[in-house]
Design an enzyme around this catalytic site. Structure first.
Site, short mmCIF file in Angstrom:
data_model
loop_
_atom_site.label_atom_id
_atom_site.label_comp_id
_atom_site.label_asym_id
_atom_site.label_seq_id
_atom_site.Cartn_x
_atom_site.Cartn_y
_atom_site.Cartn_z
N LYS A 156 66.59 -38.97 -41.10
CA LYS A 156 67.46 -38.21 -41.99
C LYS A 156 67.07 -38.50 -43.44
O LYS A 156 66.89 -39.65 -43.83
CB LYS A 156 68.91 -38.62 -41.74
CG LYS A 156 69.96 -37.78 -42.47
CD LYS A 156 71.36 -38.15 -41.98
CE LYS A 156 72.43 -37.26 -42.57
NZ LYS A 156 73.76 -37.55 -41.98
N GLU A 212 73.92 -35.27 -33.81
CA GLU A 212 73.45 -36.44 -34.54
C GLU A 212 73.94 -37.72 -33.86
O GLU A 212 75.11 -37.82 -33.46
CB GLU A 212 73.99 -36.34 -35.97
CG GLU A 212 73.58 -37.44 -36.91
CD GLU A 212 74.17 -37.21 -38.31
OE1 GLU A 212 73.72 -37.89 -39.25
OE2 GLU A 212 75.09 -36.36 -38.46
N CYS A 236 71.96 -33.10 -40.12
CA CYS A 236 73.28 -32.91 -40.75
C CYS A 236 73.21 -32.66 -42.26
O CYS A 236 72.89 -31.56 -42.70
CB CYS A 236 74.18 -34.09 -40.42
SG CYS A 236 75.94 -33.74 -40.71
#
Length: 679
Positions: free
Chosen positions: A121, A52, A177
């Site tokens: 994200k 990330e 994540c």
């Protein structure tokens, strides 16, 4: 077909990469990312997943809000995209990007000079050590949009799946994540939309115990989604102002860990694994509930962004651990667990059957071979569980024309040591009479040992057992195993194919020897029993139906039907996954071509460790296909009851395998002959 290429057999090579990052230096990070990408290209990888925010570094705090940094990120992305034109892998890198009025934590999917798409994200965390919402907006509701990154324009949103046009079953989706840590991850919905490989770009600072939790989430995601899950977490070079980083990497496939890399390394880390897309496709096809769930969830549409991988040809190696014995794991702890469960499944099955029919006795024929030995020790434990005396096990050794003194002695020793009621019933007088009645040449003194000669003996043994069961108010316990049923290596009807209940019908030959070893090592019985079991384990597998002269080797089953270790390999991938014969041959060649490669199961004798060349593998696979598809099904269609034991499958017509008894093997044999070289 390019037989030696992984890409011809439904595999793609994935890589999880952790470069050394430079804090707030996108130009340096672009060089590090491309250096790792070139290594992946040299290894013929199809996919390279990076951590990330690796273009900028993750732990930058308020530096993310500086225009100079974000401008430098855009230039670095343009550099990575341009340089990727000469590279084979799809690159998935993390970067902070501007869109509209906000900043987004993004995964960029790059391939051969194109920015294929950008996935924001969905769930930036804002608890404990995480403050991502201070800098980043959630992308959870972004669908159908486009984003400009420097001079590049690309699809933008959480609705992107990236299918390869030239590699069947390879469709990529992305988690970033924290997206993995929520109850319904974006990747779950993407999998239902067709994604087979999930990339997770993680920052994830390390604390005690977090690595195990990450592994649990990755394993669970890959199992529930019937997908591969490629995970890369931030590592060396990230700021340690308040946090630390371990650079965890792992690749899972359908809940199985294929590879994981070292943690806390001060050097660049890349791990590779060859993901089996065929396996994932077959699992989704056979588990209809997966598709049912996709239709039930329904909802938003997905944009598919196609690309051509143009994979490497030829032998690029095999980045995957192959079990020689797919029914028998080489890992000692896993094997012990499997043996514990397998043995107790068999015991529980027999206990329930005897309890249900209110029968207090069984009849069993004991030859001194592996199968009848194992069935007998299952029966002994079942009688202990039922509180019945082992004397109620009526065990018979029934010598024929080729029974050796060694196997007979082992049978007698085992029956005695277990405390059964045992007898010797010599079938030779009855066999001679039957052969004479048939006018068989053997009755006139000629050494004719044909199938009739063999089956007269096999049939008489079964006939006697059933009549003894009538006489003793008992049932006949079957001893034949899964491997024999697959190959049709059993006598139909009045023969070893038939019984009242068969505890071994779900157990392959290669597992039975390890079950017996586990019974010995776990001290299920006393030392006298264990010593006899070890003696039986060292004996050549033989039906002992054909006499041999003094000094000659006894009749060998494996000389007739092939090595059980190969035939069980063939059975597993035919029964469990329905793979093409050419793929099974490829897997067998990878597993068996080098005796010194990989692990062997614990306790496997060194003098029995063998390698097989492709010619031998092809020959015995041809024989397996002829027997399994073209001959043996009628025996399985009339199979007695018995418990399924292995996840690899059973051959019960009421369970895992239903097929016409009058089928043929031509389609499978043709595929083998056309696509597997003879040597």
């Amino acid at each position: 077909m390019d037989f030696y290429s992984i890409y011809a057999h439904g595999f793609v090579r994935a890589a999880a990469c952790v470069p050394i990052v430079s804090i707030a230096d996108p130009a340096a990070n672009a060089k590090a990312i491309l250096s790792a990408a070139r290594r992946c290209h040299e290894r013929s990888a199809a996919l390279a997943v990076f951590p990330e925010l690796c273009v900028s570094a993750y732990a930058l705090e308020d530096l993310f809000l500086q225009d100079a940094l974000i401008d430098a990120v855009a230039r670095a992305v343009e550099e990575i995209v341009a340089a990727s034109a000469e590279l084979m892998p799809v690159l998935v890198v993390g970067a902070p990007l501007r869109h509209g009025a906000r900043l987004y934590n993004c995964a960029l999917v790059i391939h051969r000079g194109r920015l294929l798409g950008v996935v924001p994200k969905s769930y930036p965390p804002n608890y404990r050590e995480f403050y991502e919402k201070r800098h980043f907006a959630s992308g959870a509701d972004l669908r159908g949009e486009e984003i400009a990154v420097g001079a590049l324009l690309a699809p933008f949103g959480v609705d992107l799946v990236f299918p390869a046009e030239d590699v069947e079953g390879f469709a990529l989706a992305v988690d970033v994540c924290e997206d993995m840590w929520v109850p319904v991850p974006p990747s779950a919905l993407a999998a239902l939309a067709g994604a087979s490989v999930i990339a997770n770009l993680s920052g994830s600072p390390i604390t005690i115990g977090r690595a195990a939790t990450r592994g649990l989430f990755c394993q669970s995601a890959s199992a529930r989604c019937l997908a591969a899950y490629v995970y890369a977490a931030a590592g060396s070079g990230e700021s340690t102002t308040d946090l630390a980083w371990d650079g965890q990497t792992s690749i899972y496939e359908n809940g199985v860990l294929l590879v994981e890399g070292p943690r806390f390394s001060s050097e660049e880390q890349i791990v590779f694994a060859d993901v089996d897309l065929d396996l994932l496709r077959k699992e989704r096809m056979s588990a209809g509930s997966f598709d049912d769930n996709a239709r039930a969830v329904g909802g938003a549409s997905w944009r598919r962004i196609p690309f051509r991988l143009d994979p490497a040809s030829g032998d690029v190696g095999f980045a995957r651990r192959m079990e020689r014995f797919p029914f028998v794991p080489a890992d000692p702890a896993r094997l012990a667990q499997d043996c514990y469960e397998g043995y107790n499944i068999q015991v529980a099955g027999l206990v329930q059957r005897l309890r249900a029919i209110r029968t207090r006795r069984i009849v069993i024929g004991v030859s001194g071979g592996l199968d009848s030995t194992h069935a007998l020790i299952v029966a002994a434990r079942a009688f202990d569980e039922l509180g019945l005396p082992r004397a109620n096990i009526l065990a018979y050794t029934m010598p024929g024309f080729a029974t050796s003194d060694h196997t007979k002695a082992n049978a007698v020793a085992l029956m005695s040591a277990l405390g059964t009621t045992w007898s010797e019933l010599d079938i030779r007088p009855a066999a001679r009479q039957m052969l004479a009645d048939l006018g068989h040449p053997f009755a006139a003194g000629e050494p004719v040992y044909d199938v009739t000669f063999e089956n007269v003996q096999a049939g008489l043994r079964t006939d006697y057992l059933f009549r003894l069961a009538n006489q003793q108010n008992a049932i006949v316990l079957g001893t034949g195993d899964l491997s024999e049923l697959a190959l049709g290596w059993c006598t139909y009807g009045v023969g070893d194919q038939m019984s009242h209940y068969n505890v071994n019908a779900g157990v392959p030959k290669t597992l039975i020897q390890h079950l017996i070893r586990w019974v010995v090592s776990s001290r299920q019985f006393d030392e006298r029993v264990s010593d006899t079991l070890l003696s039986i384990l060292s004996t050549e597998i033989s039906p002992e139906l054909v006499p041999v002269e003094a000094g000659q080797a006894p009749q060998s089953t494996e000389a007739r039907v092939g090595p059980y270790e190969l035939q069980d390999f063939n059975l597993f991938y035919t029964l469990r996954y329905g793979f093409r014969p050419s793929k099974i041959a490829f897997l067998a060649w990878r597993a068996w071509s080098d005796v010194g490669a990989g692990q062997w199961p614990p306790g496997f004798p060194a003098d029995r460790r063998r390698a097989y060349d492709l010619e031998t593998i092809r020959r015995w696979l041809h024989d397996f296909l002829r027997r399994f598809f073209g001959f043996a099904q009628f025996k399985r269609s009339a199979l007695p009851n018995g418990p399924k034991v292995s996840a690899g499958g059973s051959l019960s017509p009421r369970g895992d395998w239903r097929a016409p008894s009058d089928g043929n093997a031509e389609t499978w044999i043709r595929e083998l002959e056309e696509n597997v070289p003879e040597r």
